[in-house]
Design a protein around this motif. Structure first.
Motif, short mmCIF file in Angstrom:
data_model
loop_
_atom_site.label_atom_id
_atom_site.label_comp_id
_atom_site.label_asym_id
_atom_site.label_seq_id
_atom_site.Cartn_x
_atom_site.Cartn_y
_atom_site.Cartn_z
N ASP A 93 -7.16 24.83 -26.51
CA ASP A 93 -6.32 23.95 -25.70
C ASP A 93 -7.19 23.13 -24.74
O ASP A 93 -7.01 21.92 -24.60
N CYS A 97 -7.54 19.09 -24.92
CA CYS A 97 -7.11 18.31 -23.75
C CYS A 97 -8.22 17.39 -23.29
O CYS A 97 -7.97 16.23 -22.95
N SER A 104 -1.83 18.97 -21.58
CA SER A 104 -1.64 20.22 -22.33
C SER A 104 -1.49 19.88 -23.81
O SER A 104 -0.80 18.94 -24.17
N GLU A 107 1.41 24.51 -26.38
CA GLU A 107 2.48 24.98 -25.51
C GLU A 107 3.05 26.26 -26.10
O GLU A 107 2.84 26.57 -27.27
#
Length: 130
Positions: A93, A97, A104, A107
């Motif tokens: 992540d 990013c 984000s 999720e």
């Protein structure tokens, strides 16, 4: 003569269309053998990060058990494998990013059927080239 002009015009239109489609797709990330390619740059991912990213892009939702089984190492204990899974998700992540300039990428939410399971997903799925 008129047919010749029409043919040339059609060929030019097709070339322009192909050019614009390629240019549009150039700014979309694509999963490669070793990571992702984005904006002309290749970014290397670990094998486990690659597997998790591929699953996130392939499936709309993926549960924590499935991710765990995807990267499971039988030489390690269940808690160790779970820790690695969480680290892989967190690191992936963070990398994505940074690369894609997002707040984000990955999720999560609780499963509606089994509250013990966490469901992982990304809203960026459709932005990736297949």
């Amino acid at each position: 003569s008129r047919l010749w002009v029409l043919s040339i015009s059609l060929i030019i239109m097709i070339i322009i269309l192909v050019f614009f489609l390629q240019r549009k797709n150039r700014n979309k990330p694509k999963i490669t053998n070793k990571g992702i390619k984005y904006a002309g740059t290749n970014y290397i991912l670990s094998d486990k990060e690659h597997k998790v990213l591929s699953a996130l892009i392939k499936y709309k939702n993926i549960d924590s058990k499935t991710i765990l089984m995807t990267i499971y190492d039988s030489s390690l204990s269940e808690p160790q494998n779970n820790r690695i899974k969480l680290d892989v998700i967190k690191n992936l992540d963070s990398k994505l990013c940074d690369i894609l300039d997002l707040e984000s990428f990955i999720e999560s939410k609780k499963s509606m059927r089994d509250k013990r399971l966490v469901i992982y997903y990304t809203r960026q799925r459709k932005n990736f080239l297949n």
